[in-house]
Design a protein around this motif. Structure first.
Motif, mmCIF file in Angstrom:
data_model
loop_
_atom_site.group_PDB
_atom_site.id
_atom_site.type_symbol
_atom_site.label_atom_id
_atom_site.label_comp_id
_atom_site.label_asym_id
_atom_site.label_seq_id
_atom_site.Cartn_x
_atom_site.Cartn_y
_atom_site.Cartn_z
ATOM 1 N N LYS A 246 8.199 10.059 -6.842
ATOM 2 C CA LYS A 246 8.100 8.706 -6.282
ATOM 3 C C LYS A 246 6.943 8.591 -5.308
ATOM 4 C CE LYS A 246 12.948 7.370 -6.725
ATOM 5 N NZ LYS A 246 14.183 7.004 -5.985
ATOM 6 N N SER A 247 6.777 9.627 -4.483
ATOM 7 C CA SER A 247 5.675 9.580 -3.510
ATOM 8 C C SER A 247 4.312 9.599 -4.208
ATOM 9 C CB SER A 247 5.786 10.750 -2.541
ATOM 10 O OG SER A 247 5.682 11.979 -3.243
ATOM 11 N N THR A 250 3.667 6.047 -5.632
ATOM 12 C CA THR A 250 3.285 5.079 -4.581
ATOM 13 C C THR A 250 1.866 5.314 -4.101
ATOM 14 O OG1 THR A 250 4.321 6.553 -2.972
ATOM 15 C CG2 THR A 250 5.645 4.720 -3.800
ATOM 16 N N ASP A 253 -0.488 3.829 -6.963
ATOM 17 C CA ASP A 253 -0.361 2.390 -7.229
ATOM 18 C C ASP A 253 -1.198 1.609 -6.211
ATOM 19 O OD1 ASP A 253 0.348 0.002 -8.178
ATOM 20 O OD2 ASP A 253 2.494 0.134 -7.693
ATOM 21 N N SER A 256 0.733 -1.310 -4.096
ATOM 22 C CA SER A 256 1.559 -0.869 -2.964
ATOM 23 C C SER A 256 0.716 -0.662 -1.730
ATOM 24 C CB SER A 256 2.286 0.431 -3.321
ATOM 25 O OG SER A 256 1.324 1.457 -3.608
#
Length: 264
Positions: A246-247, A250, A253, A256
């Motif tokens: 997930k990190s 992010t 992206d 974000s």
């Protein structure tokens, strides 16, 4: 039951019959004279007395068993002490460096020598001798080799004491603690400096044995606990992997990042 008179007449008549046959005289002659040496411990005297009795009549006396009232006590050989190699004419530690101690009177020499020294003073001198064998230099007092030498002298002193007083549990516990401490020091020295480890073992006469592998008896409780720990570990690893994924998303992206800057 017979009356008293009838019993008396019966005994007298039976004794008369035996006298006539001559059997009573033989038995009485055999047993009336005491056989010499029949109660002695020597087998030769017992055999001769038994032979004399057999000539005179039937032997009715049995030889008793030999009784060992005083048995020889087997004393265990005294253990050889590590202090036995210290000569009694050797001076104590505090007087060894004094030049006047070599030229004093004989009575004074006896007082300052090991002849009248205590056990603790002799043990301290033995420790210094072992330290001098393995120390790195003259002022070395804190290295691993010196600590091993001190523990070796202490352990051997405990072993000599426990051979005489085997019920001394307190000193036995101290000896086991000193052995464990020395094993730990030797194990670390073997890993760090193998040549020094071999030198210490050869000079001090230590037989190093490898510690046994860890062994634990398998029980159902232990197996269940181990399975639970493995399951928890796998779950934690799985969650950590998801969080790392997930990190990374992010960070890659761009939207974000814009939202973060706008919020800031």
């Amino acid at each position: 039951m017979f009356p008293a008179r009838a019993l008396g007449t019966l005994l007298t008549s039976s004794s008369a019959v035996l006298r006539e046959s001559g059997l009573l005289s033989r038995v009485s002659g055999a047993c009336s004279a005491p056989c010499p040496g029949i109660w002695t411990r020597s087998p030769a005297a017992a055999a001769s007395s038994a032979a004399s009795c057999s000539r005179s009549g039937p032997s009715l006396i049995m030889q008793p068993g030999v009784r060992h009232y005083a048995r020889a006590v087997r004393k265990k050989p005294a253990p050889e002490s590590q202090l036995s190699d210290l000569p009694p004419t050797m001076l104590k530690m505090e007087y060894a460096a004094v030049p006047l101690a070599q030229t004093t009177d004989d009575i004074v020499k006896r007082l300052i020598s090991l002849e009248l020294a205590s056990h603790s003073e002799k043990l301290q001198l033995k420790k210094e001798q072992l330290i001098a064998k393995v120390q790195r230099d003259e002022h070395d007092r804190s290295s691993v080799e010196v600590k091993v030498a001190i523990l070796t002298a202490r352990i051997r002193n405990y072993q000599e004491h426990l051979q005489k007083h085997h019920k001394d549990k307190a000193n036995k516990r101290r000896m086991l603690m000193a052995i464990d401490r020395r094993k730990k020091l030797l194990k670390n020295l073997r890993v760090v400096h193998y040549e020094a480890f071999e030198k210490v073992c050869n000079l001090l006469g230590i037989a190093y044995t490898f510690p046994p592998e860890y062994y634990r008896r398998t029980t159902r409780r232990w197996l269940a606990k181990k399975a639970l720990c493995i399951k928890v570990f796998k779950e934690v690893q799985k969650r950590n992997a998801e969080n790392r994924l997930k990190s990374k998303k992010t960070q890659n992206d761009p939207k974000s990042g814009e939202t973060r800057t706008s919020v800031q």
